[in-house]
Design an enzyme around this catalytic site. Structure first.
Site, mmCIF file in Angstrom:
data_model
loop_
_atom_site.group_PDB
_atom_site.id
_atom_site.type_symbol
_atom_site.label_atom_id
_atom_site.label_comp_id
_atom_site.label_asym_id
_atom_site.label_seq_id
_atom_site.Cartn_x
_atom_site.Cartn_y
_atom_site.Cartn_z
ATOM 1 N N ASP A 87 16.659 -0.083 11.912
ATOM 2 C CA ASP A 87 15.703 0.972 12.271
ATOM 3 C C ASP A 87 16.363 2.073 13.104
ATOM 4 O OD1 ASP A 87 13.681 -0.465 10.983
ATOM 5 O OD2 ASP A 87 13.151 -1.550 12.807
ATOM 6 N N HIS A 95 8.899 3.134 8.815
ATOM 7 C CA HIS A 95 8.761 2.218 9.954
ATOM 8 C C HIS A 95 7.573 2.658 10.810
ATOM 9 C CE1 HIS A 95 10.043 -0.672 12.967
ATOM 10 N NE2 HIS A 95 9.848 0.267 13.886
ATOM 11 N N THR A 141 20.762 3.045 7.734
ATOM 12 C CA THR A 141 22.180 2.816 8.020
ATOM 13 C C THR A 141 22.318 1.363 8.472
ATOM 14 O OG1 THR A 141 21.928 3.466 10.330
ATOM 15 C CG2 THR A 141 22.502 5.221 8.773
ATOM 16 N N SER A 171 7.623 6.652 11.158
ATOM 17 C CA SER A 171 8.832 7.431 10.892
ATOM 18 C C SER A 171 9.388 7.061 9.530
ATOM 19 C CB SER A 171 9.923 7.118 11.929
ATOM 20 O OG SER A 171 9.450 7.284 13.246
ATOM 21 N N ASN A 201 13.620 4.330 4.657
ATOM 22 C CA ASN A 201 12.724 3.266 5.110
ATOM 23 C C ASN A 201 11.554 3.895 5.845
ATOM 24 O OD1 ASN A 201 11.867 0.587 5.937
ATOM 25 N ND2 ASN A 201 12.729 1.013 7.967
ATOM 26 N N GLU A 261 0.872 7.024 6.900
ATOM 27 C CA GLU A 261 2.079 6.557 6.216
ATOM 28 C C GLU A 261 2.009 6.921 4.733
ATOM 29 O OE1 GLU A 261 3.534 2.589 6.909
ATOM 30 O OE2 GLU A 261 2.451 2.421 8.799
ATOM 31 N N LEU A 307 19.144 -5.926 6.411
ATOM 32 C CA LEU A 307 20.162 -5.865 5.353
ATOM 33 C C LEU A 307 21.566 -5.836 5.946
ATOM 34 C CD1 LEU A 307 18.318 -3.225 3.157
ATOM 35 C CD2 LEU A 307 18.657 -5.651 2.588
ATOM 36 N N SER A 341 0.827 -1.218 0.000
ATOM 37 C CA SER A 341 0.000 0.000 0.000
ATOM 38 C C SER A 341 0.859 1.266 0.000
ATOM 39 C CB SER A 341 -0.996 0.003 1.167
ATOM 40 O OG SER A 341 -0.344 0.181 2.395
ATOM 41 N N ASN A 342 2.035 1.197 0.589
ATOM 42 C CA ASN A 342 2.921 2.378 0.534
ATOM 43 C C ASN A 342 3.473 2.586 -0.869
ATOM 44 O OD1 ASN A 342 3.390 3.922 3.134
ATOM 45 N ND2 ASN A 342 3.416 1.799 3.860
ATOM 46 N N MET A 362 10.747 -6.534 4.740
ATOM 47 C CA MET A 362 10.849 -7.086 6.085
ATOM 48 C C MET A 362 12.103 -7.941 6.275
ATOM 49 S SD MET A 362 8.293 -5.537 7.247
ATOM 50 C CE MET A 362 7.919 -6.214 8.859
HETATM 51 C C1 GAR Z 1 3.859 -0.557 6.720
HETATM 52 O O1 GAR Z 1 3.060 -0.338 7.853
HETATM 53 C C2 GAR Z 1 5.299 -0.191 7.006
HETATM 54 O O2 GAR Z 1 5.434 0.912 7.869
HETATM 55 C C3 GAR Z 1 5.789 -1.453 7.662
HETATM 56 O O3 GAR Z 1 5.223 -2.483 6.935
HETATM 57 C C4 GAR Z 1 3.960 -2.045 6.421
HETATM 58 C C5 GAR Z 1 3.930 -2.326 4.952
HETATM 59 O O4 GAR Z 1 2.652 -2.107 4.430
HETATM 60 N N1 GAR Z 1 7.225 -1.535 7.668
HETATM 61 C C6 GAR Z 1 7.928 -2.160 8.599
HETATM 62 O O5 GAR Z 1 7.402 -2.724 9.547
HETATM 63 C C7 GAR Z 1 9.433 -2.121 8.417
HETATM 64 N N2 GAR Z 1 10.101 -2.479 9.605
HETATM 65 P P1 GAR Z 1 2.430 -2.028 2.873
HETATM 66 O O6 GAR Z 1 3.012 -3.303 2.267
HETATM 67 O O7 GAR Z 1 0.942 -1.984 2.708
HETATM 68 O O8 GAR Z 1 3.109 -0.799 2.359
#
Ligand code: GAR
Length: 220
Positions: free
Chosen positions: A147, A111, A143, A138, A109, A176, A95, A15-16, A92
């Site tokens: 996170d 988070h 780096t 955030s 990233n 987000e 790295l 979705s992002n 997820m």
């Molecule tokens: C989002 O909430 C993002 O912030 C999180 O995964 C989700 C992905 O949603 N990221 C993390 O947890 C990274 N540590 P999406 O696939 O719908 O964009």
């Protein structure tokens, strides 16, 4: 001026990524999406990218002898794409700190927590369990520290009585989807950079705290 070339890595529904595609299509984000990669063949993000005509690739971690070998191939693909910037949008995997080094300052990233709170997984649950009044998301430079890179901007929401993990995650996600394009836009407009190791610079000025998302805009 040529548009910023952006690659995205995502493990999940995407979705992002969709928010980036929508902002680009609306003319609000001057970027070219050059590549979307995933560690999961079934990631919704790959489908979304394919539908939008963006080249995709999948790397199966099981096909690699080590985590490092996976990351070396991952970054080889990203280098090859000619991307200027890499966005982790729900990617997820942890790295390798050495392998990602050439990308420090060009990789962000998103988070789902108010970093430095709740690095890692289950951020919504942990915020609820802690009895926090506020939660958020955030965007930070990546780096070697998980996170742990310098935070560029945050979106903050209140935790409501009766919120469960899913409701909280869902409500945060809407923000987000504003936060990530807004930060990427600053990069695309050459307004944002990282002064290593950890100073975020906006319009030539070092920042001493994250920008905040208010009414869809980033403010002090
Ligand atoms: C989002 O909430 C993002 O912030 C999180 O995964 C989700 C992905 O949603 N990221 C993390 O947890 C990274 N540590 P999406 O696939 O719908 O964009």
């Amino acid at each position: 001026m040529s548009r910023l070339r952006v690659a995205v890595l995502a493990s999940g529904r995407g979705s992002n990524l969709q928010a980036l595609i929508a902002a680009r299509d609306a003319g609000e984000l001057p970027i070219d999406l050059v590549l979307v990669g995933s560690d999961k063949a079934k990631a919704g993000a790959l489908q979304l990218a394919g539908d939008a005509g963006i080249p995709t690739f999948v790397l199966d971690p099981k096909a690699f002898a080590s985590r490092r070998d996976f990351d070396v191939e991952l970054f080889r693909r990203l280098d090859e794409s000619g991307a200027d910037v890499l966005v982790l949008a729900g990617f997820m995997r942890i790295l390798d700190g050495e392998v990602l080094k050439p990308w420090v300052g060009r990789m962000i990233n998103i988070h789902p927590s108010l970093l430095p709170k709740y690095r890692g997984l289950h951020t919504h649950r942990r915020a609820l369990e802690a009895g926090d009044a506020e939660h958020g998301a955030s965007v930070h430079y990546v780096t070697a520290e998980l996170d742990g890179g310098p935070v560029i901007a945050q979106a903050l929401i209140g935790i409501r009585p009766g919120d469960d993990e899913l409701q909280l995650a869902q409500r945060l996600l809407t923000f987000e989807h504003q936060l990530l394009p807004a930060v990427l836009r600053l990069i695309a407009e050459s307004r944002l950079s990282l002064l290593p190791p950890d100073v975020v610079v906006l319009d030539g000025n070092p920042r001493n705290g994250p920008l905040q998302l208010r009414n869809g805009h980033l403010v002090d």
